[in-house]
Design an enzyme around this catalytic site. Structure first.
Site, PDB file in Angstrom:
ATOM      1  N   CYS A  78     -78.142 -33.980 -11.914  1.00  0.00           N
ATOM      2  CA  CYS A  78     -76.790 -34.267 -11.439  1.00  0.00           C
ATOM      3  C   CYS A  78     -75.866 -33.073 -11.712  1.00  0.00           C
ATOM      4  O   CYS A  78     -76.012 -32.034 -11.087  1.00  0.00           O
ATOM      5  CB  CYS A  78     -76.270 -35.577 -12.014  1.00  0.00           C
ATOM      6  SG  CYS A  78     -74.832 -36.217 -11.106  1.00  0.00           S
ATOM      7  N   HIS A 169     -79.954 -39.191 -11.623  1.00  0.00           N
ATOM      8  CA  HIS A 169     -80.141 -39.340 -13.073  1.00  0.00           C
ATOM      9  C   HIS A 169     -81.495 -39.979 -13.385  1.00  0.00           C
ATOM     10  O   HIS A 169     -81.575 -41.195 -13.562  1.00  0.00           O
ATOM     11  CB  HIS A 169     -79.022 -40.218 -13.652  1.00  0.00           C
ATOM     12  CG  HIS A 169     -77.690 -39.565 -13.668  1.00  0.00           C
ATOM     13  ND1 HIS A 169     -77.253 -38.813 -14.728  1.00  0.00           N
ATOM     14  CD2 HIS A 169     -76.701 -39.547 -12.744  1.00  0.00           C
ATOM     15  CE1 HIS A 169     -76.044 -38.353 -14.460  1.00  0.00           C
ATOM     16  NE2 HIS A 169     -75.683 -38.778 -13.268  1.00  0.00           N
ATOM     17  N   GLU A 171     -83.046 -39.966 -16.101  1.00  0.00           N
ATOM     18  CA  GLU A 171     -83.037 -40.459 -17.482  1.00  0.00           C
ATOM     19  C   GLU A 171     -82.466 -41.872 -17.604  1.00  0.00           C
ATOM     20  O   GLU A 171     -82.596 -42.504 -18.651  1.00  0.00           O
ATOM     21  CB  GLU A 171     -82.249 -39.491 -18.382  1.00  0.00           C
ATOM     22  CG  GLU A 171     -80.748 -39.565 -18.269  1.00  0.00           C
ATOM     23  CD  GLU A 171     -80.124 -38.879 -17.054  1.00  0.00           C
ATOM     24  OE1 GLU A 171     -78.883 -38.835 -16.985  1.00  0.00           O
ATOM     25  OE2 GLU A 171     -80.865 -38.399 -16.162  1.00  0.00           O
TER      26      GLU A 171
END
Length: 191
Positions: A78, A169, A171
Site C-alpha cells: 500500500c 494489505h 498482512e
C-alpha cells in the site's frame, strides 16, 4: 533469514506475525543501524506522506535507498508501494524512487470505499484475499518488471528484480502466500 519491518507507522505487528509464520526471523526496525544485519525489508502501509516525513526525520530515506541499491529485497505494501516507486502521479518528492513503477495514490477511493476481493496472483496462487484500504494502483511497470496481479484491469502487484510492490494489505488477512513469496525472493538474492 532476518527480515525487518519498518516500524514508523502502519500494521507492523501484523507483518511481523506473517513473516514469522513463513519461517523468517522478523524484527521491527526503529533505528537506521538496525538495517545493517537484515536480509530483507518490508515497508508497511499507512499514510505515505506521513511515513515519508518520518523517514526523512529519522534518517531512513537514504539508508533504505542504500539498502535497496545493495540488492537487498524490499517489499512495499500500500503506502510502502508508493514509497518504493520511481514515479508517483502528480508528485515528485517524498519517496524512495527505487522500483521502476509509476503509481497513483488513492486510486480505488477513500477510506469508505475500502473492500476485499479474492484474486489470482501469478507465482503465488489463485483466490488470494486482497484488502484494499485507500489503495494506490500501479499505472506502469518498467521493461524489466513483472505484473503479478490486476484488479479491474489495474496493476496491483508487481515485481522488478529484488523489489516487490502490492497495492493492498496482505498482512490484514490470514493468507501467508505473498509473504512466503517475498521470503523466497530474499533467499534467492542472498544466495
Amino acid at each position: 533469514m532476518k527480515i525487518g519491518v519498518l516500524a514508523l507507522q502502519g500494521a507492523v505487528a501484523e507483518h511481523l506475525r506473517m513473516l514469522e509464520e513463513v519461517g523468517a526471523t522478523a524484527v521491527p526496525v526503529k533505528r537506521v543501524e538496525e538495517l545493517d544485519d537484515l536480509d530483507g525489508l518490508v515497508i508497511p502501509g499507512g499514510e505515505s506522506t506521513t511515513i515519508s516525513k518520518l523517514m526523512h526525520k529519522y534518517g531512513f530515506m537514504e539508508a533504505v535507498q542504500e539498502f535497496g541499491k545493495a540488492n537487498k529485497p524490499i517489499f512495499g505494501t500500500c503506502a510502502g508501494a508508493i514509497l518504493l516507486a520511481k514515479r508517483i502521479q502528480g508528485q515528485d518528492d517524498y519517496h524512495l524512487g527505487l522500483m521502476d513503477i509509476k503509481v497513483e495514490r488513492n486510486a480505488f477511493g477513500r477510506q469508505k470505499e475500502s473492500f476485499e476481493v479474492l484474486m489470482p496472483v501469478a507465482d503465488v496462487g489463485a483466490d488470494y484475499p486482497a484488502v484494499f484500504i485507500r489503495a494506490p494502483y500501479i499505472m506502469e511497470v518498467g521493461e524489466n518488471g513483472q505484473v503479478l496481479a490486476k484488479h479491474e484491469d489495474k496493476i496491483v502487484v508487481a515485481r522488478s528484480g529484488h523489489y516487490l510492490a502490492a497495492a493492498f494489505h496482505p498482512e490484514l488477512t490470514e493468507d501467508t502466500r505473498l509473504h512466503k513469496y517475498f521470503l523466497d525472493m530474499v533467499k534467492e538474492y542472498r544466495s
